[in-house]
Design a protein around this motif. Structure first.
Motif, PDB file in Angstrom:
ATOM      1  N   ALA A  18     -10.440  33.630  34.909  1.00 39.27           N
ATOM      2  CA  ALA A  18      -9.963  32.454  35.642  1.00 39.27           C
ATOM      3  C   ALA A  18      -8.497  32.183  35.311  1.00 39.27           C
ATOM      4  O   ALA A  18      -7.709  31.799  36.190  1.00 39.27           O
ATOM      5  N   MET A  74      -6.662  29.952  38.234  1.00 39.70           N
ATOM      6  CA  MET A  74      -7.598  28.953  38.759  1.00 39.70           C
ATOM      7  C   MET A  74      -7.379  27.610  38.069  1.00 39.70           C
ATOM      8  O   MET A  74      -7.069  27.564  36.875  1.00 39.70           O
ATOM      9  N   ASP A  75      -7.555  26.527  38.822  1.00 36.59           N
ATOM     10  CA  ASP A  75      -7.436  25.202  38.222  1.00 36.59           C
ATOM     11  C   ASP A  75      -8.730  24.876  37.469  1.00 36.59           C
ATOM     12  O   ASP A  75      -9.706  25.624  37.559  1.00 36.59           O
ATOM     13  N   GLU A 130     -11.957  24.962  39.571  1.00 36.53           N
ATOM     14  CA  GLU A 130     -12.322  26.323  39.989  1.00 36.53           C
ATOM     15  C   GLU A 130     -12.851  27.129  38.806  1.00 36.53           C
ATOM     16  O   GLU A 130     -13.800  27.908  38.942  1.00 36.53           O
ATOM     17  N   THR A 131     -12.220  26.932  37.640  1.00 40.53           N
ATOM     18  CA  THR A 131     -12.653  27.639  36.429  1.00 40.53           C
ATOM     19  C   THR A 131     -14.080  27.256  36.061  1.00 40.53           C
ATOM     20  O   THR A 131     -14.902  28.115  35.727  1.00 40.53           O
ATOM     21  N   LEU A 141     -16.442  26.169  37.992  1.00 36.06           N
ATOM     22  CA  LEU A 141     -17.387  26.740  38.966  1.00 36.06           C
ATOM     23  C   LEU A 141     -17.547  28.244  38.759  1.00 36.06           C
ATOM     24  O   LEU A 141     -18.645  28.792  38.927  1.00 36.06           O
ATOM     25  N   PHE A 142     -16.454  28.923  38.394  1.00 41.75           N
ATOM     26  CA  PHE A 142     -16.517  30.359  38.132  1.00 41.75           C
ATOM     27  C   PHE A 142     -17.390  30.642  36.907  1.00 41.75           C
ATOM     28  O   PHE A 142     -18.192  31.583  36.901  1.00 41.75           O
ATOM     29  N   GLU A 144      -7.250  34.903  46.468  1.00 44.85           N
ATOM     30  CA  GLU A 144      -8.543  34.918  47.165  1.00 44.85           C
ATOM     31  C   GLU A 144      -8.820  36.281  47.808  1.00 44.85           C
ATOM     32  O   GLU A 144      -9.967  36.749  47.813  1.00 44.85           O
ATOM     33  N   VAL A 200     -18.018  32.855  47.765  1.00 47.86           N
ATOM     34  CA  VAL A 200     -16.977  31.827  47.626  1.00 47.86           C
ATOM     35  C   VAL A 200     -15.657  32.280  48.249  1.00 47.86           C
ATOM     36  O   VAL A 200     -14.916  31.468  48.817  1.00 47.86           O
ATOM     37  N   TYR A 201     -15.356  33.575  48.167  1.00 46.46           N
ATOM     38  CA  TYR A 201     -14.065  34.068  48.643  1.00 46.46           C
ATOM     39  C   TYR A 201     -14.144  34.710  50.022  1.00 46.46           C
ATOM     40  O   TYR A 201     -13.229  35.404  50.455  1.00 46.46           O
TER      41      TYR A 201
END
Length: 430
Positions: A26, A31-32, A35-36, A38-39, A90, A223-224
Protein backbone atom coordinates in the motif's frame (compact mmCIF):
# COMPACT_ATOMS: atom_id res chain seq x y z
CA UNK A 1 -11.99 -24.46 25.38
CA UNK A 2 -8.44 -25.47 24.43
CA UNK A 3 -9.43 -25.43 20.75
CA UNK A 4 -10.82 -21.89 21.09
CA UNK A 5 -7.65 -20.64 22.80
CA UNK A 6 -5.56 -22.48 20.24
CA UNK A 7 -7.64 -20.91 17.48
CA UNK A 8 -7.14 -17.44 18.96
CA UNK A 9 -3.40 -18.09 19.05
CA UNK A 10 -3.44 -19.11 15.39
CA UNK A 11 -5.50 -16.01 14.48
CA UNK A 12 -3.05 -13.69 16.24
CA UNK A 13 -0.10 -15.46 14.60
CA UNK A 14 -1.73 -15.24 11.16
CA UNK A 15 -2.21 -11.48 11.54
CA UNK A 16 1.20 -10.82 13.10
CA UNK A 17 3.08 -12.78 10.43
CA UNK A 18 1.17 -11.43 7.41
CA UNK A 19 0.20 -7.82 8.01
CA UNK A 20 3.56 -6.32 6.95
CA UNK A 21 3.12 -7.23 3.25
CA UNK A 22 -0.15 -5.36 2.52
CA UNK A 23 1.09 -2.33 4.48
CA UNK A 24 4.34 -2.23 2.48
CA UNK A 25 2.57 -2.66 -0.87
CA UNK A 26 0.00 0.00 0.00
CA UNK A 27 2.90 2.32 0.79
CA UNK A 28 4.70 1.83 -2.55
CA UNK A 29 1.45 2.47 -4.43
CA UNK A 30 0.77 5.62 -2.40
CA UNK A 31 -2.56 4.48 -0.98
CA UNK A 32 -4.18 6.76 1.59
CA UNK A 33 -5.05 5.42 5.09
CA UNK A 34 -8.59 4.41 4.07
CA UNK A 35 -7.39 2.56 0.95
CA UNK A 36 -4.62 0.90 2.98
CA UNK A 37 -7.10 -0.32 5.61
CA UNK A 38 -9.33 -1.83 2.90
CA UNK A 39 -6.34 -3.45 1.17
CA UNK A 40 -5.27 -5.02 4.49
CA UNK A 41 -8.85 -6.20 5.07
CA UNK A 42 -9.12 -7.87 1.66
CA UNK A 43 -5.72 -9.54 1.97
CA UNK A 44 -6.41 -10.88 5.48
CA UNK A 45 -9.87 -12.07 4.42
CA UNK A 46 -8.38 -14.02 1.51
CA UNK A 47 -5.68 -15.50 3.77
CA UNK A 48 -8.30 -16.71 6.25
CA UNK A 49 -10.41 -18.30 3.52
CA UNK A 50 -7.26 -19.77 1.91
CA UNK A 51 -6.30 -21.51 5.17
CA UNK A 52 -9.77 -23.05 5.45
CA UNK A 53 -9.73 -24.19 1.80
CA UNK A 54 -6.35 -25.89 2.25
CA UNK A 55 -7.30 -27.46 5.60
CA UNK A 56 -10.54 -28.96 4.30
CA UNK A 57 -9.97 -29.58 0.58
CA UNK A 58 -6.22 -29.15 0.03
CA UNK A 59 -3.17 -30.58 1.80
CA UNK A 60 -5.09 -30.89 5.12
CA UNK A 61 -2.19 -29.84 7.34
CA UNK A 62 -1.84 -26.90 9.77
CA UNK A 63 0.13 -24.72 7.35
CA UNK A 64 -0.90 -21.09 7.38
CA UNK A 65 -1.22 -19.14 4.14
CA UNK A 66 0.65 -15.86 3.86
CA UNK A 67 1.21 -13.19 1.20
CA UNK A 68 3.64 -14.73 -1.31
CA UNK A 69 6.99 -12.99 -1.16
CA UNK A 70 7.32 -13.40 -4.94
CA UNK A 71 4.07 -11.52 -5.53
CA UNK A 72 5.22 -8.90 -3.02
CA UNK A 73 8.29 -8.33 -5.18
CA UNK A 74 6.24 -8.20 -8.38
CA UNK A 75 3.91 -5.59 -6.82
CA UNK A 76 6.94 -3.44 -5.99
CA UNK A 77 8.33 -3.84 -9.54
CA UNK A 78 5.00 -2.85 -11.10
CA UNK A 79 4.70 0.15 -8.80
CA UNK A 80 7.88 1.40 -10.44
CA UNK A 81 6.23 1.10 -13.88
CA UNK A 82 3.47 3.59 -13.06
CA UNK A 83 3.92 6.55 -15.39
CA UNK A 84 6.04 4.42 -17.75
CA UNK A 85 3.97 1.42 -18.85
CA UNK A 86 0.82 2.15 -16.83
CA UNK A 87 -0.85 5.58 -16.67
CA UNK A 88 -2.03 5.23 -13.05
CA UNK A 89 -1.63 3.07 -9.95
CA UNK A 90 -5.09 1.63 -10.60
CA UNK A 91 -4.06 0.41 -14.08
CA UNK A 92 -1.01 -1.38 -12.67
CA UNK A 93 -3.07 -2.92 -9.85
CA UNK A 94 -5.77 -3.99 -12.33
CA UNK A 95 -3.15 -5.90 -14.33
CA UNK A 96 -1.75 -7.52 -11.19
CA UNK A 97 -5.28 -8.44 -10.12
CA UNK A 98 -5.66 -10.19 -13.48
CA UNK A 99 -2.29 -11.89 -12.97
CA UNK A 100 -3.63 -13.57 -9.83
CA UNK A 101 -6.44 -15.11 -11.86
CA UNK A 102 -4.00 -16.36 -14.52
CA UNK A 103 -1.84 -17.88 -11.79
CA UNK A 104 -4.86 -19.56 -10.20
CA UNK A 105 -5.85 -21.21 -13.48
CA UNK A 106 -2.27 -22.42 -14.06
CA UNK A 107 -2.08 -23.92 -10.56
CA UNK A 108 -5.16 -26.03 -11.28
CA UNK A 109 -4.05 -27.07 -14.78
CA UNK A 110 -0.57 -28.11 -13.64
CA UNK A 111 -2.07 -30.13 -10.79
CA UNK A 112 -4.50 -31.93 -13.09
CA UNK A 113 -1.70 -32.65 -15.59
CA UNK A 114 0.17 -34.76 -13.03
CA UNK A 115 3.27 -32.54 -13.09
CA UNK A 116 3.00 -31.79 -9.36
CA UNK A 117 3.61 -35.42 -8.37
CA UNK A 118 6.78 -35.53 -10.47
CA UNK A 119 8.09 -32.26 -9.02
CA UNK A 120 7.70 -33.50 -5.45
CA UNK A 121 10.54 -36.00 -5.97
CA UNK A 122 12.94 -33.09 -6.47
CA UNK A 123 12.60 -31.97 -2.84
CA UNK A 124 15.11 -34.29 -1.22
CA UNK A 125 16.52 -33.70 2.31
CA UNK A 126 19.50 -31.79 0.85
CA UNK A 127 17.26 -29.46 -1.18
CA UNK A 128 14.86 -28.98 1.75
CA UNK A 129 17.81 -28.11 4.02
CA UNK A 130 19.04 -25.55 1.48
CA UNK A 131 15.56 -24.04 1.18
CA UNK A 132 15.09 -23.79 4.95
CA UNK A 133 18.50 -22.25 5.60
CA UNK A 134 18.06 -19.69 2.82
CA UNK A 135 14.60 -18.83 4.15
CA UNK A 136 15.98 -18.35 7.66
CA UNK A 137 18.97 -16.30 6.48
CA UNK A 138 16.77 -14.14 4.26
CA UNK A 139 14.28 -13.35 7.03
CA UNK A 140 16.69 -13.03 9.96
CA UNK A 141 17.78 -9.58 8.79
CA UNK A 142 14.15 -8.45 8.51
CA UNK A 143 13.41 -9.74 12.01
CA UNK A 144 16.40 -8.00 13.58
CA UNK A 145 15.80 -4.70 11.76
CA UNK A 146 12.22 -4.74 12.98
CA UNK A 147 13.32 -5.51 16.54
CA UNK A 148 15.66 -2.50 16.66
CA UNK A 149 13.40 -0.10 14.75
CA UNK A 150 15.49 0.23 11.60
CA UNK A 151 13.28 0.52 8.54
CA UNK A 152 15.61 2.33 6.15
CA UNK A 153 19.23 3.47 5.72
CA UNK A 154 18.56 6.76 7.53
CA UNK A 155 17.11 5.14 10.67
CA UNK A 156 19.12 4.63 13.86
CA UNK A 157 18.88 1.76 16.34
CA UNK A 158 16.29 2.38 19.06
CA UNK A 159 17.90 1.11 22.27
CA UNK A 160 14.69 0.95 24.29
CA UNK A 161 12.89 -0.86 21.47
CA UNK A 162 15.73 -3.36 21.26
CA UNK A 163 15.64 -4.06 25.01
CA UNK A 164 11.88 -4.61 24.84
CA UNK A 165 12.24 -6.89 21.80
CA UNK A 166 15.03 -8.84 23.50
CA UNK A 167 12.84 -9.43 26.55
CA UNK A 168 10.02 -10.67 24.30
CA UNK A 169 12.43 -13.13 22.63
CA UNK A 170 13.54 -14.41 26.06
CA UNK A 171 9.95 -14.84 27.25
CA UNK A 172 8.99 -16.61 23.99
CA UNK A 173 11.94 -19.01 24.26
CA UNK A 174 11.14 -19.65 27.92
CA UNK A 175 7.44 -20.38 27.33
CA UNK A 176 8.14 -22.48 24.21
CA UNK A 177 10.36 -24.82 26.22
CA UNK A 178 8.38 -24.76 29.47
CA UNK A 179 7.69 -28.09 31.16
CA UNK A 180 4.07 -27.15 31.92
CA UNK A 181 2.11 -28.31 28.82
CA UNK A 182 -0.44 -25.47 28.66
CA UNK A 183 2.30 -22.82 28.86
CA UNK A 184 4.28 -24.29 25.95
CA UNK A 185 1.05 -24.91 23.99
CA UNK A 186 0.02 -21.25 24.20
CA UNK A 187 3.56 -19.80 24.19
CA UNK A 188 2.93 -17.57 21.16
CA UNK A 189 -0.28 -16.11 22.57
CA UNK A 190 1.31 -15.53 26.00
CA UNK A 191 4.42 -13.95 24.48
CA UNK A 192 2.49 -11.59 22.22
CA UNK A 193 0.29 -10.57 25.16
CA UNK A 194 3.36 -9.96 27.34
CA UNK A 195 5.11 -8.00 24.58
CA UNK A 196 2.07 -5.85 23.84
CA UNK A 197 1.67 -4.87 27.50
CA UNK A 198 5.42 -4.28 27.89
CA UNK A 199 5.56 -1.99 24.86
CA UNK A 200 2.57 -0.02 26.13
CA UNK A 201 4.37 0.48 29.47
CA UNK A 202 7.62 1.67 27.87
CA UNK A 203 5.79 3.94 25.41
CA UNK A 204 6.62 1.98 22.27
CA UNK A 205 3.04 1.07 21.38
CA UNK A 206 0.04 3.25 20.59
CA UNK A 207 -3.14 2.97 22.61
CA UNK A 208 -5.75 0.98 20.71
CA UNK A 209 -8.39 3.17 19.09
CA UNK A 210 -11.02 0.94 17.49
CA UNK A 211 -12.60 2.16 14.27
CA UNK A 212 -16.24 2.66 15.28
CA UNK A 213 -17.35 4.48 12.11
CA UNK A 214 -18.62 1.28 10.54
CA UNK A 215 -19.77 -1.85 12.37
CA UNK A 216 -19.70 -4.29 9.45
CA UNK A 217 -17.76 -4.09 6.16
CA UNK A 218 -17.60 -6.94 3.67
CA UNK A 219 -14.57 -6.95 1.34
CA UNK A 220 -15.18 -5.54 -2.13
CA UNK A 221 -14.52 -7.46 -5.37
CA UNK A 222 -12.63 -6.32 -8.48
CA UNK A 223 -11.75 -3.05 -6.78
CA UNK A 224 -9.54 -1.93 -9.68
CA UNK A 225 -11.92 -2.98 -12.45
CA UNK A 226 -12.70 -6.15 -14.37
CA UNK A 227 -9.86 -8.50 -15.37
CA UNK A 228 -7.86 -7.37 -18.40
CA UNK A 229 -5.49 -9.12 -20.78
CA UNK A 230 -1.91 -7.98 -20.24
CA UNK A 231 0.67 -10.14 -22.05
CA UNK A 232 3.48 -8.96 -19.77
CA UNK A 233 1.57 -9.92 -16.65
CA UNK A 234 0.54 -13.27 -18.18
CA UNK A 235 4.18 -14.21 -18.84
CA UNK A 236 5.23 -13.03 -15.39
CA UNK A 237 2.33 -14.83 -13.68
CA UNK A 238 3.13 -18.05 -15.55
CA UNK A 239 6.73 -18.01 -14.42
CA UNK A 240 5.84 -16.96 -10.88
CA UNK A 241 3.34 -19.83 -10.64
CA UNK A 242 6.09 -22.41 -11.26
CA UNK A 243 8.19 -20.83 -8.50
CA UNK A 244 5.20 -20.66 -6.15
CA UNK A 245 4.58 -24.38 -6.74
CA UNK A 246 8.17 -25.04 -5.66
CA UNK A 247 7.59 -22.84 -2.60
CA UNK A 248 4.35 -24.66 -1.78
CA UNK A 249 5.96 -28.08 -2.15
CA UNK A 250 8.84 -27.11 0.13
CA UNK A 251 6.43 -25.86 2.82
CA UNK A 252 4.37 -29.07 2.64
CA UNK A 253 7.55 -31.18 2.70
CA UNK A 254 8.79 -29.36 5.82
CA UNK A 255 5.49 -29.85 7.66
CA UNK A 256 5.34 -33.53 6.66
CA UNK A 257 8.83 -34.02 8.07
CA UNK A 258 7.92 -32.28 11.34
CA UNK A 259 4.72 -34.30 11.80
CA UNK A 260 6.59 -37.57 11.20
CA UNK A 261 9.58 -36.80 13.44
CA UNK A 262 7.92 -34.96 16.33
CA UNK A 263 4.33 -36.23 16.38
CA UNK A 264 4.58 -39.71 14.79
CA UNK A 265 1.97 -38.59 12.24
CA UNK A 266 2.30 -39.70 8.61
CA UNK A 267 0.05 -37.42 6.54
CA UNK A 268 -1.24 -38.74 3.19
CA UNK A 269 0.24 -37.40 -0.04
CA UNK A 270 -2.15 -34.59 -1.02
CA UNK A 271 0.24 -32.44 -3.05
CA UNK A 272 -2.11 -32.46 -6.04
CA UNK A 273 -5.08 -31.34 -3.90
CA UNK A 274 -2.86 -28.70 -2.26
CA UNK A 275 -1.96 -27.28 -5.67
CA UNK A 276 -5.61 -27.17 -6.78
CA UNK A 277 -6.48 -25.41 -3.50
CA UNK A 278 -3.66 -22.91 -4.13
CA UNK A 279 -5.19 -22.26 -7.54
CA UNK A 280 -8.58 -21.58 -5.98
CA UNK A 281 -6.92 -19.28 -3.43
CA UNK A 282 -5.20 -17.29 -6.18
CA UNK A 283 -8.52 -16.93 -8.00
CA UNK A 284 -9.94 -15.54 -4.75
CA UNK A 285 -6.99 -13.15 -4.48
CA UNK A 286 -7.77 -11.87 -7.97
CA UNK A 287 -11.48 -11.61 -7.19
CA UNK A 288 -10.89 -9.60 -4.01
CA UNK A 289 -7.97 -7.54 -5.39
CA UNK A 290 -5.56 -8.87 -2.77
CA UNK A 291 -2.08 -10.46 -2.66
CA UNK A 292 -1.70 -14.05 -3.87
CA UNK A 293 -1.29 -16.44 -0.90
CA UNK A 294 1.13 -19.34 -0.51
CA UNK A 295 1.65 -21.95 2.26
CA UNK A 296 4.26 -20.58 4.67
CA UNK A 297 7.14 -22.76 5.88
CA UNK A 298 7.28 -20.81 9.15
CA UNK A 299 4.11 -22.59 10.27
CA UNK A 300 6.26 -25.65 10.97
CA UNK A 301 8.20 -23.59 13.50
CA UNK A 302 4.93 -22.45 15.06
CA UNK A 303 3.59 -26.02 15.32
CA UNK A 304 6.91 -27.24 16.68
CA UNK A 305 6.98 -24.47 19.29
CA UNK A 306 3.37 -24.80 20.46
CA UNK A 307 3.06 -28.59 20.01
CA UNK A 308 -0.33 -28.02 18.35
CA UNK A 309 -0.44 -30.34 15.34
CA UNK A 310 -4.24 -30.67 15.31
CA UNK A 311 -6.22 -29.17 12.45
CA UNK A 312 -9.16 -28.10 14.67
CA UNK A 313 -7.54 -25.05 16.32
CA UNK A 314 -6.00 -24.10 12.96
CA UNK A 315 -9.41 -24.08 11.25
CA UNK A 316 -10.99 -22.24 14.19
CA UNK A 317 -8.23 -19.62 14.04
CA UNK A 318 -8.69 -19.20 10.30
CA UNK A 319 -12.44 -18.70 10.72
CA UNK A 320 -11.73 -16.19 13.51
CA UNK A 321 -9.51 -14.27 11.09
CA UNK A 322 -12.27 -14.20 8.48
CA UNK A 323 -14.76 -12.88 11.05
CA UNK A 324 -12.26 -10.32 12.36
CA UNK A 325 -11.75 -8.83 8.89
CA UNK A 326 -15.44 -7.99 8.40
CA UNK A 327 -15.57 -6.03 11.68
CA UNK A 328 -13.39 -2.91 11.19
CA UNK A 329 -13.33 -2.14 14.93
CA UNK A 330 -11.87 -5.56 15.78
CA UNK A 331 -9.47 -5.47 12.82
CA UNK A 332 -8.11 -2.09 13.90
CA UNK A 333 -7.31 -3.52 17.36
CA UNK A 334 -5.28 -6.41 15.98
CA UNK A 335 -3.64 -4.16 13.38
CA UNK A 336 -2.26 -2.00 16.20
CA UNK A 337 0.00 -4.83 17.44
CA UNK A 338 3.54 -3.33 17.65
CA UNK A 339 5.58 -4.61 14.72
CA UNK A 340 8.64 -5.17 16.94
CA UNK A 341 6.65 -7.60 19.13
CA UNK A 342 5.58 -9.61 16.08
CA UNK A 343 9.17 -9.70 14.79
CA UNK A 344 10.55 -10.74 18.19
CA UNK A 345 8.09 -13.61 18.64
CA UNK A 346 8.61 -14.79 15.06
CA UNK A 347 12.39 -14.61 15.55
CA UNK A 348 12.14 -17.04 18.46
CA UNK A 349 9.82 -19.34 16.51
CA UNK A 350 12.27 -19.51 13.61
CA UNK A 351 14.97 -20.94 15.88
CA UNK A 352 12.89 -24.13 15.65
CA UNK A 353 13.24 -23.92 11.87
CA UNK A 354 17.04 -24.00 12.19
CA UNK A 355 16.79 -27.20 14.22
CA UNK A 356 14.47 -28.73 11.62
CA UNK A 357 16.86 -27.82 8.81
CA UNK A 358 19.71 -29.79 10.39
CA UNK A 359 17.42 -32.72 11.12
CA UNK A 360 16.59 -32.75 7.39
CA UNK A 361 20.26 -32.78 6.38
CA UNK A 362 20.96 -35.61 8.80
CA UNK A 363 18.33 -37.71 6.99
CA UNK A 364 20.34 -37.59 3.73
CA UNK A 365 21.95 -40.97 2.95
CA UNK A 366 24.75 -39.61 0.74
CA UNK A 367 26.45 -36.93 2.84
CA UNK A 368 29.15 -36.08 0.30
CA UNK A 369 26.61 -35.30 -2.41
CA UNK A 370 24.42 -33.40 0.05
CA UNK A 371 27.34 -31.20 1.16
CA UNK A 372 28.15 -30.26 -2.44
CA UNK A 373 24.53 -29.44 -3.22
CA UNK A 374 23.97 -27.34 -0.11
CA UNK A 375 27.34 -25.54 -0.40
CA UNK A 376 26.62 -24.26 -3.91
CA UNK A 377 22.95 -23.52 -3.22
CA UNK A 378 23.71 -21.58 -0.04
CA UNK A 379 26.64 -19.60 -1.47
CA UNK A 380 24.70 -18.46 -4.54
CA UNK A 381 21.45 -17.86 -2.65
CA UNK A 382 23.06 -15.83 0.14
CA UNK A 383 25.27 -13.97 -2.34
CA UNK A 384 22.23 -12.81 -4.31
CA UNK A 385 20.73 -11.41 -1.10
CA UNK A 386 23.57 -8.86 -1.06
CA UNK A 387 23.00 -7.64 -4.63
CA UNK A 388 20.81 -4.49 -4.70
CA UNK A 389 17.53 -5.08 -6.54
CA UNK A 390 17.88 -1.77 -8.36
CA UNK A 391 20.92 -3.19 -10.20
CA UNK A 392 18.60 -5.68 -11.94
CA UNK A 393 16.06 -3.08 -13.08
CA UNK A 394 17.11 -3.41 -16.74
CA UNK A 395 16.30 -7.14 -16.87
CA UNK A 396 12.92 -8.63 -17.94
CA UNK A 397 10.37 -8.55 -15.10
CA UNK A 398 10.04 -12.33 -14.81
CA UNK A 399 13.82 -12.75 -14.70
CA UNK A 400 14.13 -9.98 -12.12
CA UNK A 401 11.59 -11.73 -9.91
CA UNK A 402 13.80 -14.82 -9.83
CA UNK A 403 17.31 -13.38 -9.74
CA UNK A 404 16.40 -10.83 -7.06
CA UNK A 405 15.21 -13.64 -4.77
CA UNK A 406 18.12 -15.59 -3.27
CA UNK A 407 15.73 -18.10 -1.70
CA UNK A 408 14.24 -19.20 -5.02
CA UNK A 409 17.46 -18.99 -7.05
CA UNK A 410 19.50 -20.92 -4.47
CA UNK A 411 16.84 -23.62 -4.14
CA UNK A 412 16.46 -24.07 -7.90
CA UNK A 413 20.25 -24.26 -8.29
CA UNK A 414 20.43 -26.87 -5.52
CA UNK A 415 17.82 -28.97 -7.36
CA UNK A 416 19.72 -28.68 -10.66
CA UNK A 417 23.09 -29.57 -9.07
CA UNK A 418 21.65 -32.55 -7.21
CA UNK A 419 19.87 -33.92 -10.27
CA UNK A 420 23.10 -33.57 -12.26
CA UNK A 421 25.08 -35.44 -9.60
CA UNK A 422 22.43 -38.16 -9.43
CA UNK A 423 22.54 -38.49 -13.22
CA UNK A 424 26.32 -38.91 -13.09
CA UNK A 425 26.03 -41.54 -10.38
CA UNK A 426 23.48 -43.53 -12.37
CA UNK A 427 25.64 -43.27 -15.47
CA UNK A 428 28.70 -44.52 -13.56
CA UNK A 429 26.79 -47.54 -12.20
CA UNK A 430 25.77 -48.54 -15.72
Amino acid sequence: MKYVLGGLQWAVFLIASSIAAPIAIANVFGMDPAETALFIQRTMFVLGVACVVQAIFGHRMPINEGPAGLWWGIFVVYAGMVGVLYPTNEDALQSLQSGMIVSGVLFVLLALSGLIGKMKKLFTPAVTFTYLMLLILQLSGTFLRGMVGVGGPEDRIDGLLFIGSFLVVIVTMFTMNHKVPWISRYSVLLSIGFGWILFLLIGKADMVRPNLDQILKLPDVFVYGKPVWDSGVVVTASFITLLLIANMMASIRVMESLLKQSFAITPPDRMKQGSIASGVNHLLAGLFSAIGPVPISGSAGFVGATRMASLKPFVIGSIMLIVITIFPAVMSVFASLPAAVAYAVTFAIFTKMVEMAFYELRAESNEQRAFKVTAIGLMVGVGIMFIPQVSMSNLPHALTAVLSNGLITGTILAIIIEQFLLFRERKTIR
